[in-house]
Design a protein around this motif. Structure first.
Motif, PDB file in Angstrom:
ATOM      1  N   ILE A 256      15.843 -18.033 -28.699  1.00 40.08           N
ATOM      2  CA  ILE A 256      14.940 -17.138 -27.983  1.00 40.08           C
ATOM      3  C   ILE A 256      13.625 -17.108 -28.745  1.00 40.08           C
ATOM      4  CG2 ILE A 256      14.524 -14.800 -27.154  1.00 40.08           C
ATOM      5  CD1 ILE A 256      17.530 -14.322 -27.183  1.00 40.08           C
ATOM      6  N   GLU A 257      12.619 -17.726 -28.177  1.00 40.39           N
ATOM      7  CA  GLU A 257      11.322 -17.773 -28.839  1.00 40.39           C
ATOM      8  C   GLU A 257      10.806 -16.354 -29.078  1.00 40.39           C
ATOM      9  OE1 GLU A 257       6.839 -19.474 -28.129  1.00 40.39           O
ATOM     10  OE2 GLU A 257       8.500 -20.494 -27.155  1.00 40.39           O
ATOM     11  N   GLY A 258      10.498 -16.046 -30.324  1.00 38.93           N
ATOM     12  CA  GLY A 258      10.010 -14.721 -30.678  1.00 38.93           C
ATOM     13  C   GLY A 258      11.121 -13.700 -30.862  1.00 38.93           C
ATOM     14  N   GLY A 259      12.320 -14.032 -30.405  1.00 43.12           N
ATOM     15  CA  GLY A 259      13.476 -13.157 -30.553  1.00 43.12           C
ATOM     16  C   GLY A 259      13.499 -12.009 -29.563  1.00 43.12           C
ATOM     17  N   LYS A 260      14.666 -11.413 -29.416  1.00 42.97           N
ATOM     18  CA  LYS A 260      14.837 -10.238 -28.550  1.00 42.97           C
ATOM     19  C   LYS A 260      15.823  -9.291 -29.202  1.00 42.97           C
ATOM     20  CE  LYS A 260      13.675 -12.060 -24.105  1.00 42.97           C
ATOM     21  NZ  LYS A 260      13.756 -11.873 -22.709  1.00 42.97           N
ATOM     22  N   GLU A 261      15.585  -8.015 -28.983  1.00 41.36           N
ATOM     23  CA  GLU A 261      16.494  -6.985 -29.471  1.00 41.36           C
ATOM     24  C   GLU A 261      17.776  -6.998 -28.650  1.00 41.36           C
ATOM     25  OE1 GLU A 261      16.886  -4.962 -31.966  1.00 41.36           O
ATOM     26  OE2 GLU A 261      14.981  -5.461 -32.907  1.00 41.36           O
ATOM     27  N   TRP A 262      18.806  -6.321 -29.175  1.00 44.36           N
ATOM     28  CA  TRP A 262      20.089  -6.255 -28.502  1.00 44.36           C
ATOM     29  C   TRP A 262      19.945  -5.696 -27.094  1.00 44.36           C
ATOM     30  CZ3 TRP A 262      23.349  -3.062 -25.935  1.00 44.36           C
ATOM     31  CH2 TRP A 262      24.670  -3.482 -25.788  1.00 44.36           C
ATOM     32  N   TYR A 263      19.211  -4.586 -26.952  1.00 42.48           N
ATOM     33  CA  TYR A 263      19.073  -3.956 -25.629  1.00 42.48           C
ATOM     34  C   TYR A 263      18.379  -4.876 -24.632  1.00 42.48           C
ATOM     35  CZ  TYR A 263      14.089  -2.824 -26.318  1.00 42.48           C
ATOM     36  OH  TYR A 263      12.730  -2.896 -26.502  1.00 42.48           O
ATOM     37  N   GLU A 264      17.439  -5.693 -25.097  1.00 37.90           N
ATOM     38  CA  GLU A 264      16.753  -6.630 -24.205  1.00 37.90           C
ATOM     39  C   GLU A 264      17.705  -7.726 -23.726  1.00 37.90           C
ATOM     40  OE1 GLU A 264      12.201  -6.800 -25.667  1.00 37.90           O
ATOM     41  OE2 GLU A 264      13.673  -7.345 -27.221  1.00 37.90           O
ATOM     42  N   GLN A 265      18.577  -8.177 -24.619  1.00 38.81           N
ATOM     43  CA  GLN A 265      19.554  -9.193 -24.251  1.00 38.81           C
ATOM     44  C   GLN A 265      20.600  -8.612 -23.299  1.00 38.81           C
ATOM     45  OE1 GLN A 265      20.853 -11.915 -27.353  1.00 38.81           O
ATOM     46  NE2 GLN A 265      19.306 -11.053 -28.725  1.00 38.81           N
ATOM     47  N   ALA A 266      21.008  -7.367 -23.549  1.00 35.25           N
ATOM     48  CA  ALA A 266      21.951  -6.697 -22.641  1.00 35.25           C
ATOM     49  C   ALA A 266      21.314  -6.525 -21.262  1.00 35.25           C
ATOM     50  CB  ALA A 266      22.376  -5.347 -23.215  1.00 35.25           C
ATOM     51  N   GLU A 267      20.033  -6.199 -21.221  1.00 34.66           N
ATOM     52  CA  GLU A 267      19.331  -6.059 -19.941  1.00 34.66           C
ATOM     53  C   GLU A 267      19.264  -7.390 -19.189  1.00 34.66           C
ATOM     54  OE1 GLU A 267      15.640  -4.186 -21.102  1.00 34.66           O
ATOM     55  OE2 GLU A 267      16.585  -2.197 -21.186  1.00 34.66           O
ATOM     56  N   ALA A 268      19.123  -8.495 -19.921  1.00 39.24           N
ATOM     57  CA  ALA A 268      19.132  -9.820 -19.278  1.00 39.24           C
ATOM     58  C   ALA A 268      20.500 -10.073 -18.631  1.00 39.24           C
ATOM     59  CB  ALA A 268      18.812 -10.914 -20.296  1.00 39.24           C
ATOM     60  N   LEU A 269      21.559  -9.667 -19.323  1.00 39.76           N
ATOM     61  CA  LEU A 269      22.911  -9.810 -18.777  1.00 39.76           C
ATOM     62  C   LEU A 269      23.091  -8.923 -17.550  1.00 39.76           C
ATOM     63  CD1 LEU A 269      25.807 -10.878 -18.899  1.00 39.76           C
ATOM     64  CD2 LEU A 269      26.291  -9.138 -20.641  1.00 39.76           C
ATOM     65  N   GLU A 270      22.624  -7.678 -17.625  1.00 42.94           N
ATOM     66  CA  GLU A 270      22.711  -6.761 -16.486  1.00 42.94           C
ATOM     67  C   GLU A 270      22.023  -7.350 -15.251  1.00 42.94           C
ATOM     68  OE1 GLU A 270      22.452  -2.648 -19.168  1.00 42.94           O
ATOM     69  OE2 GLU A 270      20.658  -3.443 -18.206  1.00 42.94           O
ATOM     70  N   LYS A 271      20.828  -7.844 -15.459  1.00 43.51           N
ATOM     71  CA  LYS A 271      20.040  -8.425 -14.360  1.00 43.51           C
ATOM     72  C   LYS A 271      20.763  -9.631 -13.752  1.00 43.51           C
ATOM     73  CE  LYS A 271      15.516 -10.399 -13.346  1.00 43.51           C
ATOM     74  NZ  LYS A 271      14.248 -10.878 -13.870  1.00 43.51           N
ATOM     75  N   ALA A 272      21.326 -10.473 -14.599  1.00 41.86           N
ATOM     76  CA  ALA A 272      22.030 -11.667 -14.116  1.00 41.86           C
ATOM     77  C   ALA A 272      23.250 -11.289 -13.278  1.00 41.86           C
ATOM     78  CB  ALA A 272      22.443 -12.552 -15.296  1.00 41.86           C
ATOM     79  N   VAL A 273      23.978 -10.254 -13.691  1.00 40.78           N
ATOM     80  CA  VAL A 273      25.165  -9.822 -12.939  1.00 40.78           C
ATOM     81  C   VAL A 273      24.760  -9.310 -11.555  1.00 40.78           C
ATOM     82  CG1 VAL A 273      27.081  -8.162 -12.876  1.00 40.78           C
ATOM     83  CG2 VAL A 273      26.546  -9.370 -15.000  1.00 40.78           C
ATOM     84  N   VAL A 274      23.639  -8.578 -11.481  1.00 37.47           N
ATOM     85  CA  VAL A 274      23.157  -8.094 -10.182  1.00 37.47           C
ATOM     86  C   VAL A 274      22.725  -9.282  -9.324  1.00 37.47           C
ATOM     87  CG1 VAL A 274      21.380  -6.740  -8.996  1.00 37.47           C
ATOM     88  CG2 VAL A 274      22.484  -5.815 -11.037  1.00 37.47           C
ATOM     89  N   GLU A 275      21.953 -10.197  -9.906  1.00 42.79           N
ATOM     90  CA  GLU A 275      21.475 -11.363  -9.144  1.00 42.79           C
ATOM     91  C   GLU A 275      22.623 -12.227  -8.636  1.00 42.79           C
ATOM     92  OE1 GLU A 275      18.732 -13.458 -11.677  1.00 42.79           O
ATOM     93  OE2 GLU A 275      17.155 -11.955 -11.377  1.00 42.79           O
TER      94      GLU A 275
END
Length: 154
Positions: free
Chosen positions: A94-113
């Motif tokens: 992940i370029e620049g990195g992401k916090e745990w909550y940001e990665q969890a939000e990416a997972l949440e979004k993917a499950v909805v999509e």
């Protein structure tokens, strides 16, 4: 010309109906939780899934309990203070990195999509490549999601 317009209108209506069809879940809010022993500490991963009147997943909320400096909290509540951004940046995924909550939000979004978790495969470490921007171990979150979605199935 009238036949062409009528045909096009029929196609558009058909596509609209297919796109708005019934989902595979019951309307409501469903939860799941799984105890995980990650990093030598017992944590609880939780999932909250909301399903709309059309039977489609409308939102997902994921979090994990966490104890920092003797204080019990959650990883999402810690936001940037969890301290994962530099770790994920150093992994080079992940370029620049992401916090745990940001990665969890990416997972949440993917499950909805994707309207479920069938697209996710876990590797031997409990991680997945199925969600862009998510390098965290998601095995417990996945199991909590699975519990919630099983409750929501028609």
């Amino acid at each position: 010309m009238k036949k062409i317009l009528t045909g096009l209108l029929a196609i558009v209506l058909c596509l609209a109906l297919v796109g708005c069809g019934e989902g595979k879940y019951k309307e409501g809010t469903y939860e799941g939780s799984v105890t995980d022993n990650y990093g030598g500490e017992e944590n609880t991963a939780t999932a909250k899934v909301e399903v709309d009147k059309n039977g489609k997943i409308s939102s997902v909320y994921l979090d994990t309990t966490y104890t920092k400096d003797g204080i019990s909290t959650t990883k999402k509540a810690l936001k940037d203070n969890y301290g994962m951004k530099s770790v994920s940046a150093n992994m080079g995924k992940i370029e620049g990195g992401k916090e745990w909550y940001e990665q969890a939000e990416a997972l949440e979004k993917a499950v909805v999509e994707k309207q479920g978790i069938d697209f996710i495969t876990l590797d031997k470490d409990g991680k997945t490549d199925a969600v862009s921007g998510c390098t965290i171990k998601i095995e417990a979150l996945y199991k909590a999601l699975e519990q919630a979605l099983n409750k929501a199935k028609k």
